[in-house]
Design a protein around this motif. Structure first.
Motif, PDB file in Angstrom:
ATOM      1  N   GLY A 283       0.871  -1.172   0.000  1.00  0.00           N
ATOM      2  CA  GLY A 283       0.000   0.000   0.000  1.00  0.00           C
ATOM      3  C   GLY A 283       0.904   1.217   0.000  1.00  0.00           C
ATOM      4  O   GLY A 283       2.131   1.090   0.089  1.00  0.00           O
ATOM      5  N   SER A 287       0.151  10.194   2.275  1.00  0.00           N
ATOM      6  CA  SER A 287      -1.274  10.530   2.271  1.00  0.00           C
ATOM      7  C   SER A 287      -1.412  12.017   1.971  1.00  0.00           C
ATOM      8  O   SER A 287      -0.421  12.753   1.954  1.00  0.00           O
ATOM      9  N   HIS A 295      -7.882   5.765   5.890  1.00  0.00           N
ATOM     10  CA  HIS A 295      -8.409   4.917   4.816  1.00  0.00           C
ATOM     11  C   HIS A 295      -7.493   4.950   3.599  1.00  0.00           C
ATOM     12  O   HIS A 295      -7.315   3.939   2.929  1.00  0.00           O
ATOM     13  N   ASP A 296      -6.940   6.120   3.303  1.00  0.00           N
ATOM     14  CA  ASP A 296      -6.141   6.306   2.089  1.00  0.00           C
ATOM     15  C   ASP A 296      -4.753   6.819   2.455  1.00  0.00           C
ATOM     16  O   ASP A 296      -4.540   8.021   2.483  1.00  0.00           O
ATOM     17  N   ASP A 297      -3.777   5.945   2.692  1.00  0.00           N
ATOM     18  CA  ASP A 297      -3.887   4.509   2.553  1.00  0.00           C
ATOM     19  C   ASP A 297      -3.240   3.829   3.743  1.00  0.00           C
ATOM     20  O   ASP A 297      -2.573   2.812   3.606  1.00  0.00           O
ATOM     21  N   GLY A 300      -4.225   0.215   3.896  1.00  0.00           N
ATOM     22  CA  GLY A 300      -3.492  -0.672   2.999  1.00  0.00           C
ATOM     23  C   GLY A 300      -2.088  -0.968   3.483  1.00  0.00           C
ATOM     24  O   GLY A 300      -1.574  -2.082   3.314  1.00  0.00           O
ATOM     25  N   GLU A 331       0.185   9.530  -4.130  1.00  0.00           N
ATOM     26  CA  GLU A 331      -0.847  10.553  -4.279  1.00  0.00           C
ATOM     27  C   GLU A 331      -0.527  11.618  -5.317  1.00  0.00           C
ATOM     28  O   GLU A 331      -1.405  12.062  -6.039  1.00  0.00           O
ATOM     29  N   SER A 357      -3.516  -2.945  -1.653  1.00  0.00           N
ATOM     30  CA  SER A 357      -4.714  -2.491  -0.953  1.00  0.00           C
ATOM     31  C   SER A 357      -4.703  -0.972  -0.940  1.00  0.00           C
ATOM     32  O   SER A 357      -3.877  -0.359  -0.256  1.00  0.00           O
ATOM     33  N   ASP A 358      -5.587  -0.360  -1.708  1.00  0.00           N
ATOM     34  CA  ASP A 358      -5.662   1.107  -1.766  1.00  0.00           C
ATOM     35  C   ASP A 358      -7.088   1.549  -2.065  1.00  0.00           C
ATOM     36  O   ASP A 358      -7.329   2.386  -2.923  1.00  0.00           O
ATOM     37  N   TYR A 423     -16.444   4.925   0.665  1.00  0.00           N
ATOM     38  CA  TYR A 423     -15.048   5.323   0.512  1.00  0.00           C
ATOM     39  C   TYR A 423     -14.886   6.794   0.141  1.00  0.00           C
ATOM     40  O   TYR A 423     -14.058   7.513   0.720  1.00  0.00           O
ATOM     41  N   HIS A 427     -12.347  10.087   1.139  1.00  0.00           N
ATOM     42  CA  HIS A 427     -11.209  10.133   0.224  1.00  0.00           C
ATOM     43  C   HIS A 427     -10.658  11.554   0.071  1.00  0.00           C
ATOM     44  O   HIS A 427     -11.351  12.469  -0.369  1.00  0.00           O
TER      45      HIS A 427
END
Length: 462
Positions: A283, A287, A295-297, A300, A331, A357-358, A423, A427
């Motif tokens: 991942g 960020s 969550h991002d990421d 992951g 990113e 996982s992303d 999601y 995000h």
């Protein structure tokens, strides 16, 4: 019955028994993986530290370096065979003080609206800009309006994500061009700034940032670009319909600096039978800077680390070398993913499988695969193993941005696919924080990833 048929039937029965035994063995192993992740998992505690003790990890930032050091330390503590840092030069962009914007319906009468600079944007002049605003539904509308109606104005891109698409990533893909290329295209028609509706299916007051590009524009032609919250976008659109002569004011202090050195963090369990066949799970460690990137990421990252820990915990010794890669700069540049693939190619490393996982730490639903038909058929044969865990989604198409540069003939690329309905509420926004992640969902995702890696390690690629 002919005696000649007996050996044939016996062979079929033997193969069937072997297959049944393999399925039973695999089922037992998956059960161990899920049980260990849910009862003795470490992913949630890792995410707590990454999110709450380190926080936002924008490429080139102090926090990004802290995350690199943390990732290296935690992987070394797992006692795996090898841990190292891979140097990569990354862009450094800073937001500066909080952005400010308002709608002016008449002199002295204003309404504040939430905005945030898009990643990579130039700042406004000191004191900001204020101008008339023109609303469009996409880049194609710019050509219809022409320079006569755009010059000297702020362009407001207001095409929403398509809410009737069940696959929310398709809805995102259907409108993200206005965020990424909107400023570059609007500048060609004389616009002095750009406001873009946030990529969000929910109505709220959180503006969502994200990467943007000026293409080949000169520095003189670059214009400031910001996202506006979905509530703010609806308000602005409504007021524009009532009074097209309103003004919009925006003030941003962001800045782009020289590239700086950062690192991918890599850990490896060396294969017992095929050490020169590499499998990657990963991942991205960076960020955006508004929330803490849980969550991002962050999700992951810790799920990928947990794959190696789970194998150690249950005593599984991989046949192939399995690497966890915590990629830097997904990113706003993908520099980490590109650097890892470049080094692998230069070294002649044989990568056979990669999983990323992303897509957030939500309940896992399955996987998407970028592979040939033979390998996808093998994957479909494993579907029954995942069904007890309500993992039913297996589809061809797409994997992950960071592992994409590894693509070549013979490799299987895969992406974990959690439930995506929530999601884009988080995000790239301020509310992407640790409290938005459910512990059980995160741990289920880690176990699901480990299970797929186990199966590909055991049976190999076709």
């Amino acid at each position: 019955m002919s005696k000649n048929l007996l050996p044939f039937l016996f062979a079929i029965l033997s193969l069937n028994c072997l297959a049944q035994n393999e399925i039973k063995e695999d089922s037992i192993t998956l059960k161990k993986i899920y049980k260990t992740s849910l009862l003795n998992g470490k992913s949630y505690a890792w995410l707590d530290h990454l999110s709450n003790q380190i926080g936002a990890r924008l490429s080139g930032s102090v926090n990004a370096q802290k995350a690199v050091e943390w990732g290296e330390k935690e992987l070394k503590e797992l006692g795996i065979d090898k841990v190292w840092l891979q140097s990569v030069m990354v862009p450094k962009w800073t937001r500066g003080v909080t952005e400010f914007a308002f709608i002016e319906t008449e002199p002295g009468k204003t309404t504040n609206v939430p905005i945030c600079a898009l990643g990579g944007s130039v700042p406004t002049p000191i004191g900001g800009i204020k101008a008339s605003i023109v609303e469009v539904q996409g880049i194609d509308d710019l050509k219809k309006l022409g320079s006569e109606k755009i010059t000297g104005k702020i362009v407001f891109f207001n095409r929403p994500m398509q809410a009737d698409l069940i696959e929310t990533f398709k809805a995102y893909g259907g409108c993200v061009d206005q965020r990424y290329s909107g400023a570059a295209e609007a500048s060609k028609f004389g616009a002095i700034g750009v406001i873009v509706r946030s990529m969000n299916l929910r109505l709220d007051d959180f503006p969502h940032t994200g990467s943007m590009s000026y293409g080949d524009l000169s520095d003189m032609d670059k214009i400031p670009a910001a996202a506006i919250s979905t509530n703010g976008a609806d308000l602005l659109s409504s007021i524009l319909k009532l009074n097209p002569k309103i003004k919009f004011h925006m003030n941003m202090n962001c800045r782009t600096w020289k590239d700086v050195e950062s690192f991918n963090v890599i850990g490896q369990i060396t294969g017992s039978e095929y050490p020169n066949e590499y499998m990657v799970v990963g991942g991205h460690l960076d960020s955006w800077d508004l929330g803490d990137g849980s969550h991002d990421d962050g999700a992951g990252v810790v799920q990928s680390m947990e794959v190696l820990r789970l194998f150690k915990e249950i005593g599984y010794k991989p046949k192939r070398s399995i690497r966890v890669v915590l990629f830097m700069n997904e990113e706003n540049g993908l520099r980490g993913g590109k650097k890892y693939a470049k080094v692998a190619k230069n070294k002649g490393e044989n990568h056979v499988f990669a999983l990323e996982s992303d897509a957030g730490g939500f309940t896992p639903r399955g996987f998407s695969f970028d592979c040939d038909d033979a390998n996808f058929k093998q994957v479909e044969g494993w579907k029954s193993l995942f069904e007890p865990y309500l993992i039913h989604y297996f589809a061809k198409g797409g994997s992950g941005a960071d592992i994409g540069p590894l693509k070549k003939d013979g490799i299987v690329l895969a992406g974990l696919r959690p439930d995506s309905q929530r999601y884009f509420d988080y995000h790239h926004a301020k509310n992407d924080t640790f409290d938005a992640v459910n512990k059980r969902e995160l741990e289920l995702g880690a176990a699901t990833m480990a299970s797929l890696v186990y199966l590909f390690d055991k049976y190999g690629v076709k």
